[in-house]
Design an enzyme around this catalytic site. Structure first.
Site, short mmCIF file in Angstrom:
data_model
loop_
_atom_site.label_atom_id
_atom_site.label_comp_id
_atom_site.label_asym_id
_atom_site.label_seq_id
_atom_site.Cartn_x
_atom_site.Cartn_y
_atom_site.Cartn_z
N SER A 65 0.85 -1.18 0.00
CA SER A 65 0.00 0.00 0.00
C SER A 65 0.89 1.24 0.00
CB SER A 65 -0.95 -0.03 1.20
OG SER A 65 -2.04 0.84 1.02
N ASP B 231 -8.44 -5.46 -5.87
CA ASP B 231 -8.03 -4.30 -5.09
C ASP B 231 -8.24 -3.00 -5.87
OD1 ASP B 231 -6.83 -2.50 -3.35
OD2 ASP B 231 -4.79 -3.10 -3.89
N HIS C 282 -6.09 -6.44 -1.77
CA HIS C 282 -4.99 -5.60 -1.33
C HIS C 282 -3.91 -6.38 -0.59
CE1 HIS C 282 -3.70 -1.47 -0.92
NE2 HIS C 282 -3.64 -1.52 0.39
#
Length: 501
Positions: free
Chosen positions: A180, A444, A469
């Site tokens: 991320s 995601d 994710h």
């Protein structure tokens, strides 16, 4: 992020405050995190492991790396795991993100599988201003000027340099990991400090900053479609019905009852309306982002709620009209996260996010991450696209939060300028570097801002169909999709090759 991410460090699990779907401050895996304020880079309810499991260590860090006359220092938290280290092996650096660093990542995760096979020394550094890494006495807007990705990268550079000297790792090859927002940092660390980091695994990394990010919700729609074509259509019908009901104040009492609100519904401004609608939509956004992930080891709850669970409810006519099914999902999420009611008061949210003490939203990283979105990234997940199922929280709503929390100087113009500077500094999608791999999952929503196709042989992308994710970062399990298993193996083969170069 992310948020919103990621955790290892991240999301220390951060005793995260969940507004339910909105997640008022989220966690940061070092790697994969997310914060409410519209920028959910990572979501979940984490509980930090007992300190006895992994010892906390503290590094004397510079406050301002870009002002030589400023000699102030502070203590930055980090963790190490030397279990797998073999003399001359690589050093794996897990980068913390927009939440507390979770020491669970020092015992679990795919990076440790790689470490065991490659004889790596593992270290995780918590991001400044998150978790227990407090550079300043409070989180005043003036002090937050020391919070930025540039300062965070300089932290990593200084930490890597000093630790290498102290532990005799100056000649070892360092590999950065992150998911991320920390995934972006991993790529940028290799990009900006190529003499210090040999390679990077940048998972679910949004490398392109953007003010308006309606594509997030477009991917949510596409991901819901993986269950059935009618699922996002039913969500849209429910959202539209609710929006129409909200035009009549006489419906407020029933709506408050249907959605188990903590107090009487009051829609006095467009911000109140948008906050309420985004909070409800957040349930779908968060579930999609982390669909079928393997975060239980972090202490995350709610991982049993998947796209299938949501869409099965939305497709069940025995539960009433789509509006009623929408309410059923909200109540399911409340029950899952052990919440008695849903707080949708925008004024309360702004009050909490304006708290400058090291408590409240600061514990999870809420105020800090919102600041970074207002001063670097944007990432505002708006409903400004017809190709998504929600309504009612357009870009101006997100931008107004910057002003409401940090002051009038934080406005649409300043955010746009900041985002442009970020892309100019890091290069957006046009990354000129080597030995960086970019894993992303098709489910995601953040893959829309990531690298999903090879830039070059030395800058490969690993696009994993059917995963969400940071999926490749989590511990392996029997039910993992074949393509996820292959992705992990492929990343390992790249590391093997690169460590020989």
């Amino acid at each position: 992020m992310a948020q919103r991410e990621v955790h290892q460090s991240g999301w220390d699990s951060k005793r995260c405050v969940i507004l339910l779907g909105v997640i008022l401050d989220c966690i940061a895996l070092s790697s994969c995190l997310t914060v409410r304020q519209s920028v959910r880079l990572r979501v979940g309810l984490l509980s930090e492991m007992n300190a006895s499991d992994t010892d906390e260590l503290w590094f004397p860090q510079r406050l301002d790396h870009f002002n030589g006359a400023d000699g102030r220092v502070w203590k930055q938290r980090y963790f190490i795991n030397d279990t797998f280290y073999r003399s001359g092996g690589p050093v794996f650096l897990m980068i913390g993100g927009e939440g507390p660093a979770n020491p669970a990542w020092m015992q679990y995760g795919t990076w440790l599988t790689y470490a065991r096979m490659l004889g790596a020394f593992c270290v995780m550094l918590e991001h400044r201003f998150y978790g227990r890494s407090h550079p300043t006495e409070d989180l005043s807007t003036d002090n937050l000027r020391y919070l930025s990705s540039k300062q965070a990268l300089a932290d990593l550079a200084h930490f890597r340099t000093v630790l290498a000297d102290q532990m005799g790792f100056a000649g070892n090859k360092w590999v950065a990991f992150g998911g991320s927002y920390p995934g972006s940092l991993a790529a940028w660390f290799r990009l900006k400090y190529p003499h210090l980091v040999h390679a990077a695994v940048a998972t679910s990394a949004p490398v392109h900053a953007v003010v308006n990010f309606p594509e997030y919700l477009e991917v949510v729609r596409q991901s819901l479609t993986t269950h059935s074509p009618e699922c996002p259509q039913l969500v849209k019908k429910a959202s539209d019905t609710l929006f129409e009901k909200l035009k009549d104040p006489k419906t407020y009492d029933q709506i408050a009852k249907d959605f188990s609100l903590c107090e009487k519904l009051q829609i006095q401004t467009h911000m109140d309306l948008a906050y309420f609608l985004e909070t409800l939509a957040g349930n779908f956004m968060d579930v999609v982002q982390y669909n079928k992930d393997n975060r239980q080891f972090e202490g995350a709850i709610g991982t049993n709620i998947t796209i299938k669970v949501l869409c099965d409810i939305m497709s069940d006519p025995s539960r009433g009209e789509p509006y009623d099914r929408y309410a059923t999902i909200v109540n399911l999420m409340l029950k899952t996260f052990f919440l008695k009611c849903l707080n949708v008061n925008y004024s309360s949210y702004i009050k909490e996010m304006s708290d400058t003490a090291w408590k409240g939203p600061a514990l999870g990283g809420g105020r800090q991450w919102v600041y970074q979105t207002c001063t670097e990234f944007g990432f505002y997940q708006s409903t400004d696209s017809p190709n998504q199922p929600f309504v009612g929280f357009p870009l101006p709503y997100h931008l107004q939060q910057c002003s409401d929390i940090f002051g009038a100087s934080f406005n649409a113009s300043s955010v746009a300028d900041a985002v442009q500077q970020t892309n100019e500094y890091y290069g957006s999608y046009d990354i000129r570097s080597s030995r960086i791999v970019f894993p992303n999952g098709s489910i995601d929503p953040w893959h829309a801002l990531g690298i999903t196709k090879d830039i070059s042989d030395d800058l490969p992308a690993v696009f994993i169909n059917g995963t969400a994710h940071c999926a490749n970062m989590y511990p392996a399990r029997e039910e993992d999709l074949p393509q996820l298993v292959f992705a992990r193996d492929h990343i390992f083969s790249l590391l093997q090759k690169w460590l020989k170069q």
